[in-house]
Design a protein around this motif. Structure first.
Motif, PDB file in Angstrom:
ATOM      1  N   GLY A 198       0.842  -1.178   0.000  1.00 57.07           N
ATOM      2  CA  GLY A 198       0.000   0.000   0.000  1.00 57.07           C
ATOM      3  C   GLY A 198       0.881   1.232   0.000  1.00 57.07           C
ATOM      4  O   GLY A 198       2.116   1.142  -0.036  1.00 57.07           O
ATOM      5  N   TYR A 230      -3.782   0.893  -2.937  1.00 57.99           N
ATOM      6  CA  TYR A 230      -4.914   0.143  -2.385  1.00 57.99           C
ATOM      7  C   TYR A 230      -6.058  -0.033  -3.370  1.00 57.99           C
ATOM      8  O   TYR A 230      -7.040  -0.718  -3.066  1.00 57.99           O
ATOM      9  CB  TYR A 230      -5.446   0.747  -1.078  1.00 57.99           C
ATOM     10  CG  TYR A 230      -4.510   0.619   0.103  1.00 57.99           C
ATOM     11  CD1 TYR A 230      -3.879  -0.584   0.388  1.00 57.99           C
ATOM     12  CD2 TYR A 230      -4.271   1.708   0.926  1.00 57.99           C
ATOM     13  CE1 TYR A 230      -3.018  -0.700   1.465  1.00 57.99           C
ATOM     14  CE2 TYR A 230      -3.415   1.607   2.016  1.00 57.99           C
ATOM     15  CZ  TYR A 230      -2.792   0.399   2.286  1.00 57.99           C
ATOM     16  OH  TYR A 230      -1.938   0.285   3.363  1.00 57.99           O
ATOM     17  N   ASN A 256      -3.716  -5.444   0.246  1.00 65.91           N
ATOM     18  CA  ASN A 256      -5.154  -5.480   0.521  1.00 65.91           C
ATOM     19  C   ASN A 256      -5.844  -6.301  -0.556  1.00 65.91           C
ATOM     20  O   ASN A 256      -5.242  -6.652  -1.584  1.00 65.91           O
ATOM     21  CB  ASN A 256      -5.761  -4.073   0.661  1.00 65.91           C
ATOM     22  CG  ASN A 256      -5.989  -3.371  -0.668  1.00 65.91           C
ATOM     23  OD1 ASN A 256      -5.368  -3.693  -1.670  1.00 65.91           O
ATOM     24  ND2 ASN A 256      -6.881  -2.389  -0.666  1.00 65.91           N
TER      25      ASN A 256
END
Length: 338
Positions: A198, A230, A256
């Motif tokens: 991220g 992300y 993620n």
């Protein structure tokens, strides 16, 4: 016009005191937290409240305490992410439920632009809420600095980089989670494990990469690291970048689930089979992971517990308690992708 009878009159603290056989001051202390009240008196007051149907007047209480008896859920990201990123909706739902259990309304504020941030700060510092849950904190988040200057109680979701000792926070253990997922991928026989981080000004980006590096040690290869923001689009771009730079990679850990979804698209376009050629894993387990094809192996964040702890710490901050941090474990959820 007929006069209103006592039968229809709203019960008052005096009525509760008469029914319980205690003073009005004792009733007030029970209603406002039960401090300096004996167990027998508290039981008598609670029984009287139940029997006569008394309920506190929140407006009158706010005039006495100087508080609004409500809190804010402040998302410091662009508005569209509230609907596109399922993690924010899960946190909002959990925080709203936790506040409702304490009879406190929740106000939703979004401050993804300078103008939105200015309006949010004006609203909060105007006394409309007693404290703020700050969701999504980038390093040196300017709105945190502004709220601190105004002495507004707040709690950060995730470690507030740059304000670690000044602000209470609740977070999943990003570093331990990143390490556990990396160990898992290596344990499946993978030897060239890449990662898509991220943003490096967020705690998830920093600490999940730290966990990945902890496990690899001297075998860490910077060519196996690509950066995203992300979003699924950034995961797709990062995966294509990794394939172009290190075509022999056989696993990828995205920080993620949305970036992992983008990585799956890039791998399909490149003719790589998942998990046969490349194993794919994510982080969050916010609902999207199980719906992907193949279903995504990921680290599950305990969103309900995170939300509840944030509300608890915020109410403690409102009462003047010093900043504290809570770290909760993330849980490995193996599925078909790795």
């Amino acid at each position: 016009m007929t006069e209103r009878t006592d039968h229809h009159r709203r019960p008052t603290i005096r009525d509760v005191a008469d029914a319980a056989g205690v003073s009005r001051g004792t009733v007030s202390r029970v209603i406002n937290g039960g401090h300096w009240v004996s167990p027998d008196s508290r039981s008598a007051v609670e029984a009287a409240i139940a029997s006569i149907g008394y309920s506190a007047n929140p407006h009158a209480r706010s005039l006495v305490t100087g508080r609004s008896n409500s809190i804010a859920f402040l998302l410091t990201e662009p508005q569209h992410l509230l609907f596109e990123d399922p993690t924010f909706a899960l946190l909002l739902r959990g925080a709203t439920e936790a506040a409702a259990r304490r009879e406190m309304p929740m106000v939703l504020l979004v401050a993804g632009t300078v103008q939105e941030r200015r309006r949010a700060v004006q609203y909060v510092t105007g006394g409309h809420v007693d404290g703020v849950l700050v969701i999504s904190s980038h390093r040196g988040n300017p709105i945190i600095a502004e709220l601190l200057r105004s002495q507004v109680p707040l709690v950060s979701c995730g470690v507030p980089l740059g304000f670690e000792t000044k602000v209470s926070s609740v977070a999943a253990d990003d570093r331990a989670g990143g390490a556990e997922m990396t160990r898992y991928l290596i344990g499946t026989g993978r030897r060239r494990v890449a990662t898509i981080t991220g943003p490096m000004d967020t705690p998830g980006g920093v600490f999940r990469l730290d966990g990945y590096r902890d496990v690899l040690g001297d075998a860490f290869d910077p060519d196996l690291v690509a950066h995203g923001d992300y979003s699924a689009a950034s995961g797709r771009r990062a995966m294509a970048e990794l394939l172009g730079r290190t075509p022999d990679l056989d696993a990828v850990f995205a920080h993620n689930d949305r970036m992992a979804a983008g990585a799956l698209e890039a791998l399909t376009e490149a003719g790589r089979r998942v998990p046969d050629d490349v194993a794919v894993a994510g982080f969050d387990d916010s609902g999207q992971a199980a719906a992907l094809t193949p279903a995504l192996t990921t680290m599950r964040q305990p969103y309900e517990r995170i939300s509840a702890e944030m509300v608890r710490l915020l109410l403690e901050a409102v009462e003047g308690e010093p900043p504290t941090s809570v770290t909760l474990p993330a849980t490995l959820v193996p599925r078909e992708s790795a």
